[in-house]
Every structure is written in C-alpha cells, then in structure tokens.
Design an enzyme around this catalytic site. Sequence first.
Site, mmCIF file in Angstrom:
data_model
loop_
_atom_site.group_PDB
_atom_site.id
_atom_site.type_symbol
_atom_site.label_atom_id
_atom_site.label_comp_id
_atom_site.label_asym_id
_atom_site.label_seq_id
_atom_site.Cartn_x
_atom_site.Cartn_y
_atom_site.Cartn_z
ATOM 1 C CB SER A 1 -0.942 -0.074 0.890
ATOM 2 O OG SER A 1 -1.829 1.039 0.999
ATOM 3 C CG HIS B 1 -4.230 -0.877 -0.699
ATOM 4 N ND1 HIS B 1 -4.006 -1.182 0.759
ATOM 5 C CD2 HIS B 1 -4.894 -2.319 -0.557
ATOM 6 C CE1 HIS B 1 -4.422 -2.233 1.364
ATOM 7 N NE2 HIS B 1 -4.968 -3.059 0.456
#
Length: 374
Positions: free
Chosen positions: A174, A201
Amino acid sequence: MEQIRVMVVDDSVVVRKIVTDVLSADPIINVVGTAVNGRVAVAKLEQLKPDLITMDIEMPDMNGIEAVRAIRGLRNRVPIIMFSTLTERGASATLDALSAGANDYVTKPANVGSVAQSMESVRQQLIPKIKALTGRPQTASAAAPAAAAPVAVRPPVARTRAPKPPAVLVIGSSTGGPEALTKVLPLLPANLPVPVLLVQHMPPVFTRQFAQRLDRLCALDVVEAVDGTLLAPGTVHIAPGDFHLTVGTSGANRRTALNQAPPENFCRPAVDVLFRSAVAAYDGAVLGVVLTGMGSDGRIGAGLIRDAGGSVVAQDQATSVVWGMPGAVTQAGFADEVLPLGRVAEAITRLLPTPRPAAFSAAGRAAVPMGGTR
C-alpha cells in the site's frame, strides 16, 4: 503531544482553503504555511520546517513533480503527499511524482455536490495518511512518540505442518508500495517458475498505468488483471482498482477472478482476499510477501498461508515508508523472514522452486538477467 507541522501547496485558493480548514480542525495538526506553486514551497522549506507537505501536481512556474525533485535534490526527506485527479493524465503524473520521491497521494474530490462533502472527502483520505507518514497515532487523544520507535521483531509462531514448495507468489502493498515494487519485481527473472498475483492499494486508472510502467522495467510480463485469465509462470497480475483479485479453479486449471464484493480492511482490492483465495486454490502451497503500507491488510491472510503450509516474507520497519501492514504480519508471528527491501527479491527466488530452464517467458519474451531491464 507535539503537533504535526504541515505546509499546503496548491495554486487554487479554494483548494488551499479547504485543505487548511480540514487539517486545522484536527488538534494535532498545525498548518504552518501555504504556497501557490512549487518554487514558493521550496523557498519556504527552511523557514517553515514542515513535518509534511501536501502538494498539488498541476501548478504554474514549478509544478508538483518538479517541486518534489527539487526538494529531494536538497536531500530533504520530508514526507510529501500529492493531490491527484482520477484521470489518465492525473494517474500518470502521480506515478511520476512517486518515482521522483513523493511518499503517497490522495485523489481530489470529483463531482462532489458541496464544500462540506469536499471537506469530508479530503478529511477521510488525507488525515490518516498524514498521521501514518509522521508516526502519529490515528486518534488525537492517544499517547505516542512523535516518530515511530523501532519495534522488536517477534519470532514466527511454530508451524503445525512442514512448509510446502510454493506454487504461486502473492504480494500485498500500500503506502510506499509503488516505489518498493519497482525495486523488487525488476530483480525477478523472466523464468520465474510460478505465477504472480499482486494487490497494490490503488484506485481505477492508476493500476493500469502502474502495470504498464512495471512491465517496461521487468523481465516478467506485468499486466492489470483481467477476469478469467489462465495463470501461468512468468506473468504478474495486478488487481485492478475497485476490484478484488482472487484465484478461481476449474479442474486442474487456475485462473484470475475479479469481483466487487464488499471492501475488507476498508480496501478493495484487499490483500486478505487475494491471500485467502490463493491458499484455497493452491492447497497452501503459497509464498506471500507483504510490503510497506498503512493498516493491517494482509495479516489474516498471512496467518492462513502459514497455517496451510505456505511461507511469508515481510518488509522490515527500517525500509518501510509505513510499517503498518508488514508490521501487523510480523507482530502476529506470521512472518518467516523480516527483511530490508533490498533483500526481498533474493528471498523470493531462494524460496521458490528451481526456475524453469527455458530462455523464454510464457509470453515468448526473452529472459532478462537478474536486475536487468528490457
């Protein structure tokens, strides 16, 4: 608690006002100054000494990408969060900014009906990232040091079964992930003996552009995942924004499968969803890698991998932009190895079966030596 000093950089008076008002409402954030473009921001660095900068991309005189390069050229490591638009151009510019040294990004509110809604959108996206990148707690009342102190690494929990040779590689990342992945995937050879599935993400549009960029850097073929693709060695499938990526089975065949089931860990795509499906499809013969990122997505999935006989590698705290995801895996005792980013690719190749001897990838592309580009 000492406040987080933030400088807001944007050529729009309206955006500067919205961001400043949103941040100033949080008791541990202090907006110490603003700038109308990158050149002014660079000039104010020494005077304001911000703990973090929010940076627009499209600005006159010196844009956000140029400003990031200028700040990093001064050897200043202040965290920088970019403001981006959900467009092809915005995604490309944001990835350029991350390559130049920005730490993360948020998307500007689009088609939002009121100033209040715009402010809420900025609040939900921006404040958690500011606190994560500066090592602060997510609630103003929690007591914590101004910077994240090193955490003792917990040894992995005892295995209940012997480890299985991996038949698939799954990766989750992420915040800080785009840059981390550009330092890991290009070091993997084209004759990697297993397929690779990856959750970073990112919103829609961004994942397609990111896949294209990685494909230019890697010996492996890198694509944005498409539903129903047969999984084969030599290809990296990146979960598209707003879709969970899973592994579907049909007889002896395994294929990519996409869905828009509810978010998990506030994320879609989610790392836990991918890891869980890989364990089921490959009977635990899974190598999981968890890189830098906010939150704890991947922790439950990593536990499932180890329980089923797979192996897990986590990035260490010192080289992570945010040690949320790999830290959660590590502190739960689910990481077999906790390594600096520079050693992750070596661990992957060591833990996987012997590479296929063919000099060509599954797509017929000539193999590139470790660390090479094509």
